[in-house]
Design a protein around this motif. Structure first.
Motif, PDB file in Angstrom:
ATOM      1  N   THR A   1     -14.860   5.518   5.600  1.00 11.54           N
ATOM      2  CA  THR A   1     -15.982   4.943   6.309  1.00 11.54           C
ATOM      3  C   THR A   1     -16.107   5.662   7.635  1.00 11.54           C
ATOM      4  OG1 THR A   1     -15.300   2.851   5.376  1.00 11.54           O
ATOM      5  CG2 THR A   1     -16.972   2.781   7.079  1.00 11.54           C
TER       6      THR A   1
ATOM      7  N   LEU B   1     -12.529   6.100   9.036  1.00  9.91           N
ATOM      8  CA  LEU B   1     -11.472   5.206   8.587  1.00  9.91           C
ATOM      9  C   LEU B   1     -11.265   5.473   7.107  1.00  9.91           C
ATOM     10  CD1 LEU B   1      -9.913   2.577   9.564  1.00  9.91           C
ATOM     11  CD2 LEU B   1     -11.681   1.347   8.377  1.00  9.91           C
TER      12      LEU B   1
ATOM     13  N   ARG C   1      -9.423   4.264   3.566  1.00  9.02           N
ATOM     14  CA  ARG C   1      -8.699   3.180   2.899  1.00  9.02           C
ATOM     15  C   ARG C   1      -7.958   3.761   1.720  1.00  9.02           C
ATOM     16  NH1 ARG C   1     -12.673   0.369   0.485  1.00  9.02           N
ATOM     17  NH2 ARG C   1     -14.185   1.872   1.178  1.00  9.02           N
TER      18      ARG C   1
ATOM     19  N   THR D   1      -5.071   1.156   5.686  1.00  4.84           N
ATOM     20  CA  THR D   1      -6.225   1.813   6.294  1.00  4.84           C
ATOM     21  C   THR D   1      -5.693   2.657   7.435  1.00  4.84           C
ATOM     22  OG1 THR D   1      -6.502  -0.018   7.796  1.00  4.84           O
ATOM     23  CG2 THR D   1      -7.853  -0.044   5.829  1.00  4.84           C
TER      24      THR D   1
END
Lengths: 821, 252
Positions: A168, A263, A265, A271
């Motif tokens: 993200t 970010l 995951r 994360t």
């Protein structure tokens, strides 16, 4: 074919804008990273290729370089090898446009260029034979590049990944943020500030080591106060964010490009933040590379500095002691943990940069395997392969392998001890071995999963997964042996358009197939003295014109000329300050639903519902109009996008997006269609195919109003064209009438070696003679006569002609300084 | 078959929500992590003179999770729809804007209920030890009203912000302090008196208060009605602000 002498006398030149990195080791081979700043492609050059590339400066002939090469490497380069090498470089686009060769025309070593003709035959015909020298050292994109599947998404903003993993983006425009940060921190990037700061960090570490007992005690207490722990965790998150920014900032200071801050995951629960910096290993100095890698940890420590005095000054047994003590210890631990030299941690990168190696981990694994095999089997091949590694390289790779094993053992040991401490006494028999068992099970699962995927990939249908376009395509070219010839002599057609740089010219035949509008019918749009201002700016200034029913009407003008405002007024989204607007017999303002039902609008930004597929988007739009669901499929068919029905709108290419936007505008079968720059930012092929769709609409009897700033588009599509500049209507007529009214001369292009400018000037009817890019340009208003006369000097097939286009008319009418190109 | 605009928009909003993996993760997994951490840390403990910890943790995390999802989703959608000209597309069709908003509301309520079911189910596990009283259906009107209030707030945020970053920044600035001040992460009974008084100016406090009472089976209908009234008032307030701040397009 050229002779060897011709070849060796050539002086090709490598592009000066190429970025060549310092010497690095990838396993046993020394390589140099090379980046093409235009295409963004990265390559690795072997030492020999680099030796040659660094000498191809356009001043030395190949013969001279060949001699130097022979002294350096003890092998001579034959003609075949030179050809092979030059072809390789030119296929990759590394050579500069034209080298100053021995004879005219021979210098065209560069990429295929349609106009590079006329001289002797192209110098480099591919031999199709791979030389024993193995030029395959060039090729393969750098591993640090994001996989193409990700980087080539049309929008880039679409969230990617599955339920459990993905990335993200946290900063929309990381480079811009870095620029701002770079400016804002200029005062701090001085030795006078950084020196004391580093000293303080070191002092902090020493203090923490000395007072470890107290800190550990505080941290243990913190564990019993969950709310405080949460607060400390939140503060540490800030520290993590600063960590990434520090990477980016140092990289920016050394002139590197920061890709994105995001970010990631992993496996659903983990994360972590990361900052993508490209081309670190292009930095000339290893110290700087290491600085980029280590900046994050330093930022972590600097962040902790203010908390240190607070902790030190707190009275004994103060309430806040666990918070500050725990924060210091946990913060330092997370920071230093990042220095463990395992991928993908900072420590691994720093180590790789410091040693000047590429892909340290995988190369080290390879070496460990090879060394083990050589020691066990002792076959001559294995020994020969092992011997390719230099002594220092062996130490580095072997040392790293040992380090990894030791680290893994330490981690497993610690985990085992932790398990023993955490689990009840009854488990003591097995608990220390649980981590080992878990790791083994995970490895087994992973291997099984990879096997399974590999099996699926090699299904008999022949596809082996999505190919990485850049790198793989480049490789196939070398392996295939017969890439595009760099320069082959092509017979130039007499009416060939100017070289590929310009837009694709219109095809007059396609247009004449269209029916001419019935001028007698009632107008679709009537504008009379329409004026609109935004504050001081006059967007429209007394514009009046009619659009006839069934007409294909173009509104042309430079950016900011008021085209979009005009469309918005006609559809009733804005009110004109003065003047009258009538659309299909009624007034569009205020919002006229009856009228809106008969109008379709395609705006510049393609308005799609987020994360839907093409068909789902259209079904939603159909429902908004109160139409049946099946209309969606029909609209998709109209624009020829049926095979993309199940693709997400974010994954469509530019041309497909424009088609979908068109389908959105057409779904309710409107009589009048507004298209606001439908082909902006499309490649020539996509534009052509969209034109075909638009022409088909035209034959269905709809009225189409098209705004554009592409002249060729208006010329190819429109029955009439209105040219708007600075809010005023400056011309309105058919494209051909506009061009005729210009009475501009035709231009003939003749290869310069066929006719001298003086000979050309002597021809009767010639207005002007210029020499441009190896061609004599003859301007004339009596094209036919002059063409016949020029035919005496040169074969007709070598002459190109260009007559005036709408572009010339447009530039004349709007003034060149307003040209959008 | 003609699908009504409402049904089609609800479907579109639903698909868009489900396909945004990151948001789904933060909508469900993130509060769940909070619930797990707090639930396990405070297992079996009680607040002095109050309820067991889980009776504060579960409704607190639930209220925060529901409010967060109801705010962020519509705020991002509003911003995107305006930026990508979806609002103009709607403007050109006979479908009125309230239909569009109603579809968002339906999806937000669905997400809120799903969250409620998940978090309550986890909290009911023996490891956490929540007990559900028979009056639990009273939580439903609270949830619906809570979603409405935060959705209205989300529309305000989405109308003010022009970029995803701005939406995230404004929404976080609103939600994070509110979560701490309303007792979503921390038993409200333990908050200092003045903060507790102040917290009644925040919509999350009403949702948290109401849910805590319902899940503990205490309070009765009177306080619950007041909580509902408070949420309804906030919905109206934010709704009015949203109509004031609404823009069809970024270029005006």
């Amino acid at each position: 074919m050229t002779t060897a002498g011709d070849l060796l006398a050539m002086r090709p030149r490598v592009r000066t804008d190429l970025i060549v990195g310092p010497r690095l080791m990838r396993g046993p081979t020394p390589v140099h990273l090379v980046k093409d700043p235009v295409s963004g492609a990265r390559m690795e050059l072997g030492a020999k290729e680099h030796f040659i590339v660094s000498r191809l400066d356009g001043t030395r002939p190949l013969a001279e370089i060949g001699q130097e090469y022979a002294t350096a490497f003890g092998a001579r380069l034959g003609e075949a090898q030179w050809q092979q090498l030059l072809r390789l470089l030119s296929v990759r686009g590394l050579l500069a446009g034209v080298g100053t060769g021995a004879g005219q025309g021979t210098g065209a070593v560069a990429r295929p260029h349609p106009s590079a003709s006329g001289g002797p035959e192209g110098a480099f015909t591919p031999t199709g034979v791979r030389t024993g020298r193995g030029t395959g050292g060039v090729g393969g994109a750098d591993a640090r590049q994001p996989p193409p599947a990700v980087s080539e998404r049309p929008n880039g903003s679409a969230p990617q990944g599955s339920w459990l993993g993905g990335r993200t983006k946290l900063v929309a425009d990381a480079p811009a943020l870095m620029d701002r940060l770079h400016e804002a921190t200029a005062w701090a990037r001085r030795p006078a500030v950084l020196g004391p700061l580093f000293a303080l960090c070191a002092a902090l570490l020493v203090t923490e080591a000395v007072q470890f007992g107290q800190l550990a005690h505080d941290t243990r207490r913190l564990w019993h106060e969950p709310v405080t722990l949460l607060a400390a965790g939140a503060v540490l998150w800030v520290s993590l964010a600063l960590h990434e920014l520090a990477h980016g900032l140092v990289a920016r200071t050394y002139g590197l490009e920061v890709g994105e801050i995001a970010l990631r995951r992993v496996a659903g629960v983990m994360t972590y933040l990361y900052c993508e910096v490209t081309d670190v290993q292009f930095l000339g100095r290893r110290g700087r590379q290491v600085a980029v890698a280590c900046a994050g940890v330093v930022a972590n420590l600097v962040f902790l500095l203010p908390f240190w005095p607070v902790w030190a000054l707190l009275p004994d047994h103060a309430q806040a002691e666990p918070f500050f003590g725990g924060l210091l210890l946990l913060g330092t631990a997370t920071g230093l943990a990042n220095l463990i030299p395992l991928p993908p941690l900072d420590g691994y990168k720093a180590l790789g940069y410091a040693l000047g190696t590429l892909r340290l981990a995988s190369e080290s694994r390879g070496w460990a395997r090879l060394a083990a095999r050589a020691a066990l089997r002792r076959t001559p091949e294995d020994r020969a392969r092992a011997a390719r590694y230099a002594r220092a390289t062996r130490w580095i790779l072997g040392g790293y392998a040992v380090l990894c094993v030791a680290l893994a053992a330490a981690v497993l040991l610690a985990a085992g001890l932790a398990c023993r401490a955490a689990l009840p006494a009854g488990w003591h028999q097995v608990s220390p071995y649980l981590p080992v068992a878990a790791v083994l099970a995970a490895l087994l699962l992973r291997t099984a999963g990879l096997r399974l995927r590999a099996m699926r990939r090699t299904q008999p249908d022949g596809t082996d997964g999505p190919a990485a376009p850049g790198a793989r395509a480049a490789r196939t070219t070398t392996a295939g042996g017969v890439p595009v010839p760099p320069a082959t002599a092509t017979a130039t057609h007499a009416t060939e358009p100017p070289p590929a740089a310009g837009p694709v010219p219109p095809d007059p035949q396609e247009k004449s197939a269209m029916t001419t509008p019935d001028l007698a019918s009632e107008p679709a749009v009537v504008l009379d003295g329409v004026t609109k201002s935004y504050g001081e700016v006059r967007a429209l200034d007394g514009v009046s014109f009619d659009v006839t029913r069934g007409e294909f009407f173009g509104i042309l003008g430079p950016n900011g000329a008021g085209k979009t405002t005009l469309v918005e007024i006609v559809e009733g989204m804005r009110q004109a300050d003065s003047g009258s607007v009538t659309v299909l017999g009624s007034a569009p303002w205020p919002r006229n639903l009856e009228l809106l039902r008969r109008i379709g609008v395609q705006t510049q930004t393609s308005a799609f519902f987020t994360r839907l597929t093409a068909i789902e988007h259209l079904e939603t739009v159909a429902a908004l109009h109160g139409l049946e669901r099946t209309t969606a499929g029909r609209a998709l068919e109209t624009v020829g996008l049926t095979d993309k029905a199940r693709s997400r709108v974010d994954n469509l290419s530019g041309g497909q997006r424009q088609r979908l936007a068109l389908a959105t505008a057409l779904i309710h079968e409107p009589d009048l269609i507004f298209l606001d720059e439908p082909t902006a930012a499309l490649d020539p092929e996509a534009r052509r195919s969209l034109w075909a769709v638009l022409r088909r609409l035209r034959t269905e009897g709809r009225t189409i109003v098209l705004t554009t700033h592409y002249l060729d588009e208006a010329e190819a599509l429109c029955d009439r064209v209105a040219i708007i500049a600075r809010g005023r209507l400056v011309a309105l007529d058919t494209p051909s009438a506009l061009v005729r009214g210009l009475a501009a001369p035709a231009r003939l292009f003749v290869p310069a070696d066929r006719i001298t400018p003086d000979q050309a000037r002597a021809i009767e009817g010639v207005d002007r003679v210029l020499v441009e890019g190896g061609e004599v340009v003859i301007e004339t208003r009596a094209a036919n006569r002059v063409l016949v006369a020029v035919g005496a000097f040169v074969d007709m097939s070598e002459i190109r002609t260009r007559t005036a286009t709408l572009e010339d008319a447009y530039l004349r009418l709007t003034g060149t300084e307003h040209s959008s190109r | 078959m003609t699908t009504t605009a409402y049904a089609a928009l609800t479907r579109a909003a639903w698909l868009a929500s489900v396909r945004d993996r990151t948001t789904v993760f933060f909508t469900f997994a993130f509060p769940l992590v909070f619930l797990l951490v707090f639930g396990l840390l405070f297992r079996g403990q009680s607040v002095d003179g109050g309820l067991p910890y889980i009776n504060y943790t579960a409704p607190g995390v639930l209220a925060w999770g529901v409010g967060n999802a109801a705010l962020f989703g519509p705020a991002f959608a509003m911003m995107h729809w305006r930026r990508d000209d979806i609002l103009r597309l709607v403007w050109r069709t006979p479908t009125p804007l309230p239909t569009v908003l109603a579809s968002r509301f339906a999806v937000a309520v669905g997400v809120g209920l799903a969250q409620a079911v998940l978090f309550t189910a986890v909290a009911l596990l023996p490891a956490f030890g929540l007990h559900l009283p028979g009056t639990w259906p009273l939580a439903l009107p609270l949830l619906v009203l809570g979603v409405a209030a935060f959705l209205a707030l989300g529309l305000v945020v989405g109308s003010l912000a022009d970029t995803p970053e701005a939406v995230a920044a404004i929404a976080n600035c609103v939600m994070v302090p509110m979560a701490f001040l309303s007792g979503a992460f921390y038993p409200a009974d333990l908050l200092p008196g003045w903060i507790r008084t102040l917290s009644w100016a925040l919509p999350l406090r009403y949702l948290d208060h109401g849910l805590t009472n319902v899940l503990a089976g205490r309070g009765g209908l009177g306080p619950l009605g007041l909580d509902c009234l408070g949420l309804a008032a906030f919905t109206a307030l934010f709704g009015i602000v949203a109509t004031r701040t609404f823009r069809w397009s970024n270029r005006t």
